[in-house]
Design a protein around this motif. Structure first.
Motif, PDB file in Angstrom:
ATOM      1  N   PRO A 114       0.813  -1.234   0.000  1.00  0.00           N
ATOM      2  CA  PRO A 114       0.000   0.000   0.000  1.00  0.00           C
ATOM      3  C   PRO A 114       0.841   1.277   0.000  1.00  0.00           C
ATOM      4  CG  PRO A 114       0.011  -0.951   2.189  1.00  0.00           C
ATOM      5  CD  PRO A 114       0.754  -1.928   1.311  1.00  0.00           C
ATOM      6  N   THR A 115       1.936   1.242  -0.758  1.00  0.00           N
ATOM      7  CA  THR A 115       2.791   2.413  -0.955  1.00  0.00           C
ATOM      8  C   THR A 115       2.731   2.800  -2.432  1.00  0.00           C
ATOM      9  OG1 THR A 115       4.277   1.791   0.857  1.00  0.00           O
ATOM     10  CG2 THR A 115       5.141   3.315  -0.795  1.00  0.00           C
TER      11      THR A 115
ATOM     12  N   THR B  10      -1.820   4.289   5.203  1.00  0.00           N
ATOM     13  CA  THR B  10      -1.853   3.514   6.451  1.00  0.00           C
ATOM     14  C   THR B  10      -3.258   3.234   6.945  1.00  0.00           C
ATOM     15  OG1 THR B  10      -1.640   5.573   7.710  1.00  0.00           O
ATOM     16  CG2 THR B  10       0.407   4.376   7.164  1.00  0.00           C
ATOM     17  N   SER B  11      -4.248   4.048   6.496  1.00  0.00           N
ATOM     18  CA  SER B  11      -5.620   3.813   6.946  1.00  0.00           C
ATOM     19  C   SER B  11      -6.605   4.292   5.887  1.00  0.00           C
ATOM     20  CB  SER B  11      -5.892   4.508   8.279  1.00  0.00           C
ATOM     21  OG  SER B  11      -5.833   5.921   8.136  1.00  0.00           O
ATOM     22  N   PHE B  12      -7.800   3.712   5.908  1.00  0.00           N
ATOM     23  CA  PHE B  12      -8.874   4.071   4.972  1.00  0.00           C
ATOM     24  C   PHE B  12     -10.134   4.286   5.797  1.00  0.00           C
ATOM     25  CE2 PHE B  12     -12.385   3.338   2.120  1.00  0.00           C
ATOM     26  CZ  PHE B  12     -11.968   3.811   0.886  1.00  0.00           C
ATOM     27  N   ASP B  13     -10.567   5.522   5.912  1.00  0.00           N
ATOM     28  CA  ASP B  13     -11.737   5.868   6.736  1.00  0.00           C
ATOM     29  C   ASP B  13     -11.618   5.305   8.153  1.00  0.00           C
ATOM     30  OD1 ASP B  13     -13.253   7.628   5.313  1.00  0.00           O
ATOM     31  OD2 ASP B  13     -14.708   6.161   4.602  1.00  0.00           O
ATOM     32  N   GLY B  14     -10.421   5.449   8.724  1.00  0.00           N
ATOM     33  CA  GLY B  14     -10.200   5.025  10.094  1.00  0.00           C
ATOM     34  C   GLY B  14      -9.847   3.563  10.269  1.00  0.00           C
TER      35      GLY B  14
ATOM     36  N   VAL C 211      -4.861  -0.065   7.239  1.00  0.00           N
ATOM     37  CA  VAL C 211      -4.563  -0.787   5.999  1.00  0.00           C
ATOM     38  C   VAL C 211      -3.348  -1.666   6.223  1.00  0.00           C
ATOM     39  CG1 VAL C 211      -3.812  -0.549   3.597  1.00  0.00           C
ATOM     40  CG2 VAL C 211      -5.570   0.994   4.516  1.00  0.00           C
ATOM     41  N   THR C 212      -3.516  -2.969   6.000  1.00  0.00           N
ATOM     42  CA  THR C 212      -2.419  -3.912   6.215  1.00  0.00           C
ATOM     43  C   THR C 212      -1.869  -4.488   4.910  1.00  0.00           C
ATOM     44  OG1 THR C 212      -4.012  -5.718   6.498  1.00  0.00           O
ATOM     45  CG2 THR C 212      -3.277  -4.559   8.489  1.00  0.00           C
ATOM     46  N   SER C 213      -2.606  -4.342   3.809  1.00  0.00           N
ATOM     47  CA  SER C 213      -2.153  -4.886   2.525  1.00  0.00           C
ATOM     48  C   SER C 213      -2.767  -4.082   1.391  1.00  0.00           C
ATOM     49  CB  SER C 213      -2.542  -6.361   2.381  1.00  0.00           C
ATOM     50  OG  SER C 213      -3.948  -6.492   2.236  1.00  0.00           O
ATOM     51  N   TYR C 214      -2.151  -4.188   0.222  1.00  0.00           N
ATOM     52  CA  TYR C 214      -2.699  -3.482  -0.926  1.00  0.00           C
ATOM     53  C   TYR C 214      -4.022  -4.095  -1.378  1.00  0.00           C
ATOM     54  CZ  TYR C 214      -3.382  -1.449  -5.490  1.00  0.00           C
ATOM     55  OH  TYR C 214      -3.946  -0.803  -6.569  1.00  0.00           O
TER      56      TYR C 214
ATOM     57  N   GLY D  29      -5.250   7.877   5.733  1.00  0.00           N
ATOM     58  CA  GLY D  29      -4.078   8.135   6.561  1.00  0.00           C
ATOM     59  C   GLY D  29      -2.831   7.918   5.716  1.00  0.00           C
ATOM     60  N   ILE D  30      -1.925   8.867   5.709  1.00  0.00           N
ATOM     61  CA  ILE D  30      -0.730   8.816   4.848  1.00  0.00           C
ATOM     62  C   ILE D  30       0.523   8.929   5.706  1.00  0.00           C
ATOM     63  CG2 ILE D  30       0.479   9.895   2.909  1.00  0.00           C
ATOM     64  CD1 ILE D  30      -2.201   8.818   2.081  1.00  0.00           C
ATOM     65  N   GLU D  31       1.544   8.144   5.337  1.00  0.00           N
ATOM     66  CA  GLU D  31       2.876   8.316   5.926  1.00  0.00           C
ATOM     67  C   GLU D  31       3.794   8.812   4.820  1.00  0.00           C
ATOM     68  OE1 GLU D  31       6.257   5.315   7.371  1.00  0.00           O
ATOM     69  OE2 GLU D  31       4.461   5.236   8.652  1.00  0.00           O
ATOM     70  N   ARG D  32       4.338  10.048   5.011  1.00  0.00           N
ATOM     71  CA  ARG D  32       5.177  10.669   3.985  1.00  0.00           C
ATOM     72  C   ARG D  32       6.456  11.174   4.629  1.00  0.00           C
ATOM     73  NH1 ARG D  32       2.482  15.483   0.805  1.00  0.00           N
ATOM     74  NH2 ARG D  32       1.362  13.733  -0.198  1.00  0.00           N
ATOM     75  N   ASN D  33       7.574  10.592   4.204  1.00  0.00           N
ATOM     76  CA  ASN D  33       8.882  11.008   4.736  1.00  0.00           C
ATOM     77  C   ASN D  33       8.920  10.951   6.261  1.00  0.00           C
ATOM     78  OD1 ASN D  33       9.793  11.567   2.092  1.00  0.00           O
ATOM     79  ND2 ASN D  33       8.949  13.646   2.187  1.00  0.00           N
ATOM     80  N   GLY D  34       8.302   9.900   6.815  1.00  0.00           N
ATOM     81  CA  GLY D  34       8.323   9.708   8.262  1.00  0.00           C
ATOM     82  C   GLY D  34       7.277  10.491   9.024  1.00  0.00           C
ATOM     83  N   GLN D  35       6.476  11.289   8.341  1.00  0.00           N
ATOM     84  CA  GLN D  35       5.442  12.079   8.999  1.00  0.00           C
ATOM     85  C   GLN D  35       4.061  11.527   8.658  1.00  0.00           C
ATOM     86  OE1 GLN D  35       6.084  16.134   7.712  1.00  0.00           O
ATOM     87  NE2 GLN D  35       7.587  16.521   9.345  1.00  0.00           N
ATOM     88  N   SER D  36       3.128  11.624   9.608  1.00  0.00           N
ATOM     89  CA  SER D  36       1.758  11.166   9.411  1.00  0.00           C
ATOM     90  C   SER D  36       0.879  12.315   8.940  1.00  0.00           C
ATOM     91  CB  SER D  36       1.200  10.573  10.715  1.00  0.00           C
ATOM     92  OG  SER D  36       1.945   9.432  11.111  1.00  0.00           O
TER      93      SER D  36
END
Length: 436
Positions: free
Chosen positions: A158-159, A201-205, A208-211, A229-236
């Motif tokens: 999921p990246t 990292t998350s979809f409507d709360g 997300v564990t897999s694509y 929920g997004i993780e970008r360059n170590g930031q949420s």
């Protein structure tokens, strides 16, 4: 160079097929000899004999057509009700039974009376017949483990690797060329400012564990506004995205593409797909999923006949989940070694192809139909049930179950398999499946 690698891939696959057949027949042969059934022949292939050598009372050999193999055991069927083996009849159906019975006795020699297949206990006959396909299952298991744990398999994560610019249908020309028209709308991902490298990292709360999980959630929410929920360059980060509806490739419950398209929710991203080595637990789960798909594919074979006919004789497109035969799989093997990919990836794909072939051989041979191994297993099990019931109700022993009486059914089944095989072969020649 590509042509050379294609030819090499076909040769490697044919050798793998021959080994799989020999390995299958070795399972029958080993247990036939353990239970002292005489085996006059052990052959790989059909047609004229290319090479053979006799060791003990068994002739071992290779024949010209590498499309199967067999061992010949004496006394496969019991004598008829009159105690004779060569009784004749004017009935064509009865003649089939008597011809099969006669053939199973034609190589009997003095002293073989105690070495006939039908005289073995039902559980012994089950083992003899089961261990042929079981050897294919063992080989498939080992090859899948080597691929999954040793080489690894591509697994979508999921990246984000790519944010698509515009919304175009999967089956459109624009999707094939990767171009956007002036009127094509911007994708929800591009509009929300998602970037390559973002990990969802998350979809409507929901975490997300897999694509595959993410893909299913996106598809189930056409035209909905969702929070990612997004993780970008170590930031949420949190992104609110308005999904859209698009025409997409249909997929099954495991995320594999199937025939046709569907209208579904669309975000407009492509995932990274690194090669991941699996642990033993993950490998077993993956193999269980493959076995389940194999069973479903066999059950669905009759429904594939119309599309195969269309691909073979009407010039229609070959569907993604179309059955392929030996010729088709050999050509795929050639495509695999000719791919522009690392050698390790090509070797892994070839091993996975051979593993899938052996899994299919196991599943097909376990069908309880003559002349398949499963038909003989079913006959032995039915005999055991009859004898146990007779003993329980203090009735006379009914004796061995005469599998020869099912030979008319066996000829019908064999005819159906032959027609299907020819249809698949024609489709593989005139409209083959290719991988790239």
């Amino acid at each position: 160079m590509t042509t050379l690698m294609t030819i090499l891939g076909i040769v490697v696959f044919v050798l793998g097929l021959l080994f799989s057949i020999a390995w299958h027949e070795l399972g029958h042969l080993t247990w036939a000899k353990v239970f002292k059934v005489r085996v006059p022949q052990y052959m790989v292939g059909f047609g004229p004999t290319i090479w053979s050598r006799r060791k003990g009372d068994t002739e071992y050999g290779v024949k010209a057509i590498p499309l199967g193999g067999y061992i010949r055991m004496i006394g496969m069927f019991p004598p008829g009700a009159d105690g004779k083996v060569t009784a004749r009849s004017t009935s064509p159906w009865r003649s089939m039974i008597e011809d099969a019975r006669e053939q199973s006795y034609e190589e009997i020699q003095p002293g073989d009376e105690t070495r006939l297949f039908y005289t073995r206990k039902p559980w012994q006959r089950v083992i003899i017949m089961f261990f042929g396909p079981f050897m294919n299952l063992i080989l498939a298991f080992v090859l899948f483990l080597v691929v999954l744990m040793g080489f690894g398999i591509p697994q979508a994560q999921p990246t984000i690797s790519l944010v698509e610019k515009c919304v175009v249908a999967t089956n459109s020309t624009a999707a094939q060329t990767g171009t956007c028209g002036a009127t094509d709308p911007e994708t929800p991902a591009a509009a929300a400012g998602l970037r390559a490298g973002d990990k969802i990292t998350s979809f409507d709360g929901v975490t997300v564990t897999s694509y595959d999980q993410l893909q299913n959630q996106i598809r189930q929410h056409p035209d909905d506004q969702v929070t990612l929920g997004i993780e970008r360059n170590g930031q949420s980060l949190t992104k609110t995205v308005k999904l859209t509806t698009n025409t997409l490739q249909a997929i099954d419950s495991n995320g594999n593409p199937t025939e046709g398209t569907v209208k579904a929710g669309f975000l407009g991203i492509a995932p990274i797909t690194p090669t991941v080595q699996l642990g033993i637990g993950q490998s077993l789960d993956q193999m269980g999923s493959m076995a389940s798909q194999g069973v479903s594919s066999i059950v669905a074979l009759p429904s594939k006949i119309p599309s195969l006919w269309g691909a073979a004789f009407e010039g229609k497109q070959r569907s993604l989940d179309s059955p392929v035969g030996v010729i088709g799989v050999a050509r795929v093997g050639g495509d695999v070694l000719a791919m522009h990919a690392p050698a390790s990836a090509r070797i892994a794909t070839m091993l996975q192809l051979l593993a899938g072939l052996n899994l299919s051989l196991f599943l097909l041979n376990m069908l309880p139909l003559l002349p398949l191994d499963g038909g003989h297993i079913a006959g032995a099990l039915w005999e055991a049930v009859r004898r146990r019931a007779a003993a329980l109700f203090k009735r006379p022993d009914p004796g061995p179950f005469d599998v020869a009486k099912l030979m008319p059914v066996a000829y019908v089944v064999a005819g159906i398999f032959l027609c299907f095989t020819v249809l698949v072969m024609i489709a593989d020649v005139v409209n083959p499946v290719h991988v790239g």
